[in-house]
Design a protein around this motif. Structure first.
Motif: not given
Length: 481
Positions: A194-202
């Motif tokens: 979730s942190l990886l996905i959130a960071g990439v989209h951010a």
């Protein structure tokens, strides 16, 4: 003087630390892929399909790295810890075999369909393949954690001629620490992804790129963080109580408690001194550790003095590793709370602090998982099987120079592999998702792959043609006819 035993332990710690990074991410990414593809099937919205097609590429690279790095570990059991398989083989070998037969075969068998079957099978069959791969990753964690947890809290066995033999497979698999450790690991994997996905989209939103695509990913990841972070803290607390019951020495090392006493304070910071069995520069909250662990302010907690000095783990590693894991967990909780606040204010996609915080937290889940793994594994030393078999008793009598050479080669090769992995991950992220939508050629799928959906404003055809455009063309064709 080089110590072959110590070098063998360092080598195994290094290789398994490298390996665990990849299963940690693939479990969560597989669940995300199945979720996005399921939403696409349900709604027909292309944005969910683009999410699935984009994230399957990082998943494939990460999965491949996990397989390659995991093969080495089984060989190290025989080369560096030769008596390990002899002593615990009758118990652990079937568990590891079940992992291959029920989990890895599922993953390997359906991974090809998931990655390359978009135009070969129907959408429902493809979704089934993706779902099976996700289930396979969870099953793999199940069997690996069952085997590893048994080493911490052995149950359901009998010892014959110095060898462990199974008496009850139910007790072996569901040993006292397994349920807590399994769910703690699964939630750690979901949080890390979730942190990886959130960071990439951010990152995309900060750069003003792929905005519609990024909004979907960031929103989903923030919902996940808001739910998973507090649940993980609750599961971690339950796991801590289980450690207190079954591995009190490990818990004493986690809390830096050298003497058994009542009304134990919670040490926010200290410098453990193993040689003198004390701490320096302590910052303590009085009675809080007893209150949390025994639910009584003056509750007694066993200290490290309950066992001889040679049965105590390296306290500093366990003590600092635990605080690093908890500290990063609190930051995850803060990120989830900030996301909820930004959503409430209607600024989820343009809140500068949230976007920068999300990008900075990309590696936090993996780092917290590694820190927790060190707490668990270093905390049970000097035991391989808790209270029964010492790690030193199963080390192979190898020349120290050979172990040092193989360790150096592992460091060089794995560093190059990890650099290559980061390079290709960055390349995929910088490239971004396949284009889609009106006015853009959509290479995501062919028309025969799409679900049969009614003409609604959210539907786009192969060339990005809107429902309105299709209706106009049909009407014109009918008039000309």
């Amino acid at each position: 003087m080089l110590d072959a035993a110590l070098l063998s332990r360092i080598q195994f710690a290094f290789t398994i630390s490298y390996h665990i990074i990849f299963p940690t991410l693939t479990i969560g990414m597989a669940v995300y892929l199945a979720t996005m593809e399921g939403l696409w099937l349900k709604t027909g919205r292309e944005i969910y399909l683009r999410q699935a097609r984009f994230w399957q590429k990082p998943f494939a690279i990460t999965f491949g790295m996990g397989v390659v790095s995991g093969v080495v570990l089984s060989y190290e059991f025989g080369t560096n810890f030769s008596r390990f398989s002899e002593i615990v083989g009758p118990v652990l070998s079937p568990l590891l075999s079940y992992e291959v037969l029920t989990a890895f075969f599922l993953e390997a068998g359906f991974l090809g369909i998931m990655l390359f079957g978009w135009k070969k099978v129907s959408p429902k069959v493809h979704f089934a393949a993706t779902l099976i791969v996700a289930v396979g990753t969870l099953l793999s964690a199940f069997w690996i954690l069952a085997a590893n947890s048994w080493l911490h809290t052995p149950a359901g066995y009998t010892i014959v001629d110095g060898q462990f033999h199974p008496e009850s497979w139910l007790e072996i698999i569901f040993n006292p620490s397994f349920p807590y450790r399994y769910f703690h690991m699964v939630f750690a994997s979901l949080l890390s992804s979730s942190l990886l996905i959130a960071g990439v989209h951010a990152y995309y939103l900060m750069r003003g790129k792929h905005r519609e695509f990024a909004k979907v990913g960031l929103s989903f990841a923030m919902w996940a963080l808001m739910v998973l972070a507090p649940v993980q803290i609750l599961v971690g607390d339950m796991h801590g109580l289980n450690v207190l019951e079954h591995q009190p020495v490990k818990l004493a090392a986690m809390e830096g408690i050298w003497e058994t006493h009542s009304g134990v304070g919670l040490r926010l910071f200290a410098v453990p001194d193993q040689e003198n069995a004390t701490n320096h520069y302590e910052v303590v909250l009085p009675n809080v550790a007893s209150l949390v662990l025994t639910h009584e302010a003056d509750g007694e907690i066993q200290g490290l003095d309950a066992v001889p000095a040679d049965e105590r783990p390296p306290v500093a590693v366990v003590f600092y590793g635990f605080r690093l894991m908890v500290g990063l967990g609190l930051l995850m909780l803060a990120l989830g709370a900030l996301g909820a606040y930004a959503r409430w204010k209607g600024r989820l996609y343009d809140h500068p602090l949230l976007l920068r915080f999300s990008v900075a937290m990309i590696p936090a889940g993996v780092i917290a998982t590694l820190a927790g793994w060190y707490v668990v594994e270093v905390g049970r030393q000097p035991w391989l099987v808790q209270g029964l078999v010492r790690t030193m008793d199963v080390v192979s009598p190898l020349p120290a120079e050979q172990v040092a050479t193989s360790l150096a080669l592992f460091v060089v090769v794995y560093t190059l592999l990890f650099g290559t992995y980061i390079y290709f991950m960055r390349k995929l992220v910088r490239k971004g998702p396949d284009s889609g939508g009106a006015g853009e050629k959509n290479s995501v799928t062919s028309s025969e792959d799409l679900l049969p959906v009614t003409l609604n404003p959210d539907y786009h055809g192969r060339e990005g043609e809107s429902a309105e455009g299709i209706s106009t063309a049909l009407n014109k064709s009918g008039q000309e006819g």
